[in-house]
Design a protein around this motif. Structure first.
Motif, PDB file in Angstrom:
ATOM      1  N   THR A  69      46.926  52.487  43.576  1.00 53.60           N
ATOM      2  CA  THR A  69      45.991  53.124  44.503  1.00 53.60           C
ATOM      3  C   THR A  69      44.985  52.087  44.947  1.00 53.60           C
ATOM      4  N   SER A  70      44.851  51.896  46.231  1.00 54.67           N
ATOM      5  CA  SER A  70      43.910  50.929  46.797  1.00 54.67           C
ATOM      6  C   SER A  70      44.093  49.588  46.131  1.00 54.67           C
ATOM      7  N   GLY A  71      43.034  49.069  45.460  1.00 56.71           N
ATOM      8  CA  GLY A  71      43.115  47.751  44.845  1.00 56.71           C
ATOM      9  C   GLY A  71      43.502  47.781  43.380  1.00 56.71           C
ATOM     10  N   THR A  72      43.980  48.939  42.866  1.00 54.42           N
ATOM     11  CA  THR A  72      44.342  49.038  41.457  1.00 54.42           C
ATOM     12  C   THR A  72      45.846  49.192  41.297  1.00 54.42           C
ATOM     13  N   VAL A  73      46.364  48.614  40.238  1.00 53.74           N
ATOM     14  CA  VAL A  73      47.781  48.734  39.893  1.00 53.74           C
ATOM     15  C   VAL A  73      47.868  49.082  38.413  1.00 53.74           C
ATOM     16  N   THR A  74      48.635  50.113  38.078  1.00 53.22           N
ATOM     17  CA  THR A  74      48.780  50.557  36.694  1.00 53.22           C
ATOM     18  C   THR A  74      50.249  50.745  36.381  1.00 53.22           C
ATOM     19  N   SER A  75      50.638  50.366  35.173  1.00 50.40           N
ATOM     20  CA  SER A  75      52.020  50.583  34.742  1.00 50.40           C
ATOM     21  C   SER A  75      52.025  50.964  33.280  1.00 50.40           C
ATOM     22  N   ALA A  76      53.077  51.661  32.859  1.00 45.65           N
ATOM     23  CA  ALA A  76      53.210  52.082  31.473  1.00 45.65           C
ATOM     24  C   ALA A  76      54.686  52.104  31.113  1.00 45.65           C
ATOM     25  N   SER A  77      54.973  51.897  29.850  1.00 43.64           N
ATOM     26  CA  SER A  77      56.357  51.937  29.383  1.00 43.64           C
ATOM     27  C   SER A  77      56.399  52.415  27.945  1.00 43.64           C
ATOM     28  N   VAL A  78      57.534  52.967  27.552  1.00 39.45           N
ATOM     29  CA  VAL A  78      57.771  53.393  26.174  1.00 39.45           C
ATOM     30  C   VAL A  78      59.198  53.000  25.816  1.00 39.45           C
ATOM     31  N   ARG A  79      59.352  52.375  24.659  1.00 39.29           N
ATOM     32  CA  ARG A  79      60.682  52.037  24.193  1.00 39.29           C
ATOM     33  C   ARG A  79      60.841  52.471  22.742  1.00 39.29           C
ATOM     34  N   ARG A  80      62.060  52.817  22.387  1.00 38.67           N
ATOM     35  CA  ARG A  80      62.385  53.226  21.024  1.00 38.67           C
ATOM     36  C   ARG A  80      63.472  52.297  20.510  1.00 38.67           C
ATOM     37  N   VAL A 124      50.734  49.950  28.040  1.00 36.35           N
ATOM     38  CA  VAL A 124      50.129  50.319  29.316  1.00 36.35           C
ATOM     39  C   VAL A 124      49.311  49.137  29.813  1.00 36.35           C
ATOM     40  N   SER A 125      49.272  48.939  31.116  1.00 37.66           N
ATOM     41  CA  SER A 125      48.476  47.859  31.708  1.00 37.66           C
ATOM     42  C   SER A 125      47.879  48.327  33.019  1.00 37.66           C
ATOM     43  N   ALA A 126      46.758  47.720  33.384  1.00 35.42           N
ATOM     44  CA  ALA A 126      46.076  48.088  34.630  1.00 35.42           C
ATOM     45  C   ALA A 126      45.398  46.856  35.203  1.00 35.42           C
ATOM     46  N   GLY A 127      45.319  46.798  36.522  1.00 35.42           N
ATOM     47  CA  GLY A 127      44.637  45.702  37.201  1.00 35.42           C
ATOM     48  C   GLY A 127      43.870  46.218  38.403  1.00 35.42           C
ATOM     49  N   TRP A 128      42.730  45.620  38.664  1.00 33.72           N
ATOM     50  CA  TRP A 128      41.896  46.005  39.811  1.00 33.72           C
ATOM     51  C   TRP A 128      41.562  44.751  40.597  1.00 33.72           C
ATOM     52  N   LYS A 129      42.096  44.653  41.807  1.00 35.68           N
ATOM     53  CA  LYS A 129      41.817  43.526  42.682  1.00 35.68           C
ATOM     54  C   LYS A 129      40.525  43.819  43.444  1.00 35.68           C
ATOM     55  N   ILE A 130      39.417  43.391  42.848  1.00 37.41           N
ATOM     56  CA  ILE A 130      38.101  43.688  43.415  1.00 37.41           C
ATOM     57  C   ILE A 130      37.910  42.997  44.764  1.00 37.41           C
ATOM     58  N   SER A 131      38.456  41.798  44.905  1.00 31.50           N
ATOM     59  CA  SER A 131      38.285  41.063  46.156  1.00 31.50           C
ATOM     60  C   SER A 131      38.976  41.738  47.332  1.00 31.50           C
ATOM     61  N   GLY A 132      39.840  42.695  47.066  1.00 35.09           N
ATOM     62  CA  GLY A 132      40.502  43.420  48.149  1.00 35.09           C
ATOM     63  C   GLY A 132      39.761  44.661  48.598  1.00 35.09           C
ATOM     64  N   GLU A 133      38.639  44.978  47.941  1.00 42.60           N
ATOM     65  CA  GLU A 133      37.880  46.174  48.290  1.00 42.60           C
ATOM     66  C   GLU A 133      37.016  45.915  49.533  1.00 42.60           C
ATOM     67  N   GLU A 134      36.670  46.991  50.184  1.00 39.07           N
ATOM     68  CA  GLU A 134      35.918  46.907  51.436  1.00 39.07           C
ATOM     69  C   GLU A 134      34.560  46.237  51.236  1.00 39.07           C
ATOM     70  N   PHE A 135      33.902  46.518  50.099  1.00 37.57           N
ATOM     71  CA  PHE A 135      32.559  45.966  49.895  1.00 37.57           C
ATOM     72  C   PHE A 135      32.573  44.453  49.627  1.00 37.57           C
ATOM     73  N   MET A 136      33.787  43.833  49.470  1.00 35.22           N
ATOM     74  CA  MET A 136      33.879  42.399  49.229  1.00 35.22           C
ATOM     75  C   MET A 136      34.260  41.610  50.478  1.00 35.22           C
ATOM     76  N   LYS A 137      34.494  42.275  51.600  1.00 35.01           N
ATOM     77  CA  LYS A 137      35.074  41.594  52.756  1.00 35.01           C
ATOM     78  C   LYS A 137      34.143  40.541  53.362  1.00 35.01           C
TER      79      LYS A 137
END
Length: 424
Positions: A7-18, A36-49
């Motif tokens: 969503t917008s500048g965030t990327v999230t992923s999750a996995s489960v293995r047995r 689980v992992s998550a990332g937020w690209k702050i430089s891609g947000e409108e307030f950073m342009k």
């Protein structure tokens, strides 16, 4: 199972293995490992342009579990073998136990958490930073056993170990134009290792090290060598676990905590430069803060027990005429235990290595294209050119296996390579 969303500048992923492993008993064979992992690209947000100086700013976080089953293939059940020995002229055949069965063995599990950021600015400087915390529970260890059992060791899940630290790297372009490009990079890892829980009643003591709650996993534990009694030529060790009282009786000396094998800081740095057709690379790596025990030094560097001493020992051992000598008195068969296990052979593992030097030259395209050649580059390269070690280190190479013990190891191989790269 794996999933991800953005969503917008965030990327999230999750996995489960047995995962399942036949190395454990039927009741402990399977385990579940989520992440689980998550990332937020702050430089891609409108307030950073409008902030042009920052090219990239990204926050990252992850958490996950992983498992380890690296033990014998069937340690959870009894294993036997056959022996055939000639005794009194007659062949004797027998069966003996190879292990102690343990159907409670289960997966060693590591929970890892990491949080960090990536930052680039001025189109020239790139930084990464991470803080990590890894906790291993149900750690699988080989437990020493009394030889009265006929077996020297057995695997058990004995406790928890934590690794916590930071990782940092920088890559910067110092000069960047049509003719000259000059870059510098560096990275470091600072790590603290600690045994936070043991399921055994007592610490696990080995020849050189001890596994004990509240201490590093690779904690050296041995008698601490002081030096020489310059009046008698006998070696000296500290008598008690604490204090400055000394003794020349090896058996009376107490063991002490004398350092651990894990470096406090390790990493590398280097530079690369291109000028017209010339390219040059220089890389270093280093380790700081760890200890190295040379278990072969008593034989190759300070020979006493049942062998002739090397020149250094022969010339620098104590004699009545040389009371300020470097080494204790040389006595065949070593009755004073001068070469017995102690911190005498425990050295600083610090080193700085020139890991690679490369020099190359690429012919101008205006020359090579006439011969239908896209690129023609000649180069020479040297790996492991030289290693700077601590002043007290005795040996060829302070870089060791995980337990920090070396013996008769080969030097880091210095390799010279030259060649031509040809692209049509």
């Amino acid at each position: 199972m794996h999933g991800g969303w953005q969503t917008s500048g965030t990327v999230t992923s999750a996995s489960v293995r047995r995962d399942g492993s036949s190395r454990f008993g039927p009741g402990n064979r399977w385990a579940v490992f989520p992440s689980v992992s998550a990332g937020w690209k702050i430089s891609g947000e409108e307030f950073m342009k409008d902030i042009k100086v920052i090219n990239l700013l990204k926050l990252r976080a992850s958490w996950g579990m992983s498992g380890n089953d690296r033990i014998g293939t069937a340690d959870y059940i009894p294993n036997y073998d056959v022996t055939n020995t000639v005794y009194g002229g007659t062949s004797q055949v027998g069966v003996y136990a190879k292990n102690i069965a343990n159907d409670k063995l289960k997966w060693e599990t590591t929970k890892a958490f990491d949080i960090g950021f990536d930052l680039s600015f001025l189109q020239r400087i790139h930084l990464t930073f991470d803080f990590y915390n890894e906790e291993t529970s149900d750690a699988l260890f080989e437990i020493p056993l009394s030889m009265t059992t006929g077996i020297s060791k057995t695997y058990q899940n004995i406790g928890s170990i934590r690794n916590r630290g930071i990782e940092f790297s920088i890559n910067t372009s110092i000069i960047q134009n049509n003719d000259l490009n000059w870059n510098f990079f560096a990275n470091l890892t600072w790590n603290k290792n600690e045994v936070i829980k043991l399921s055994t009643d007592d610490p696990l003591e080995y020849t050189y090290q001890i596994i004990e709650q509240g201490h590093p996993y690779s904690q050296f534990y041995m008698k601490e060598y002081v030096g020489i009694d310059h009046e008698t030529g006998k070696p000296l060790w500290y008598l008690n676990k604490e204090g400055d009282e000394t003794t020349s009786d090896y058996n009376a000396a107490a063991k002490r905590y004398v350092g651990d094998a894990d470096p406090k800081v390790l990493g590398g740095f280097g530079t690369n430069l291109t000028w017209k057709g010339v390219d040059f690379n220089l890389n270093f790596n280093y380790r700081l803060g760890g200890k190295v025990y040379n278990s072969g030094a008593a034989f190759t560097g300070f020979g006493m027990a049942f062998r002739t001493p090397l020149e250094d020992v022969a010339l620098n051992s104590w004699t009545p005429e040389n009371k300020n000598a470097k080494y204790p008195q040389y006595i065949y068969r070593d009755p004073n235990n001068a070469t017995a296990t102690s911190s005498r052979y425990l050295y600083s593992g610090n080193y700085l290595r020139i890991s690679n030097v490369t020099l190359g030259y690429t012919l101008p395209k205006t020359w090579t294209q006439k011969a239908f050649i896209q690129k023609l580059r000649a180069y020479v390269s040297v790996d492991n050119l030289y290693t700077f070690t601590a002043s007290d280190f005795v040996g060829y190479n302070p870089e060791t296996s995980a337990n920090g013990v070396i013996a008769w190891q080969y030097p880091a191989t210095c390799t010279f390579i030259g060649g031509i790269q040809l692209t049509f």
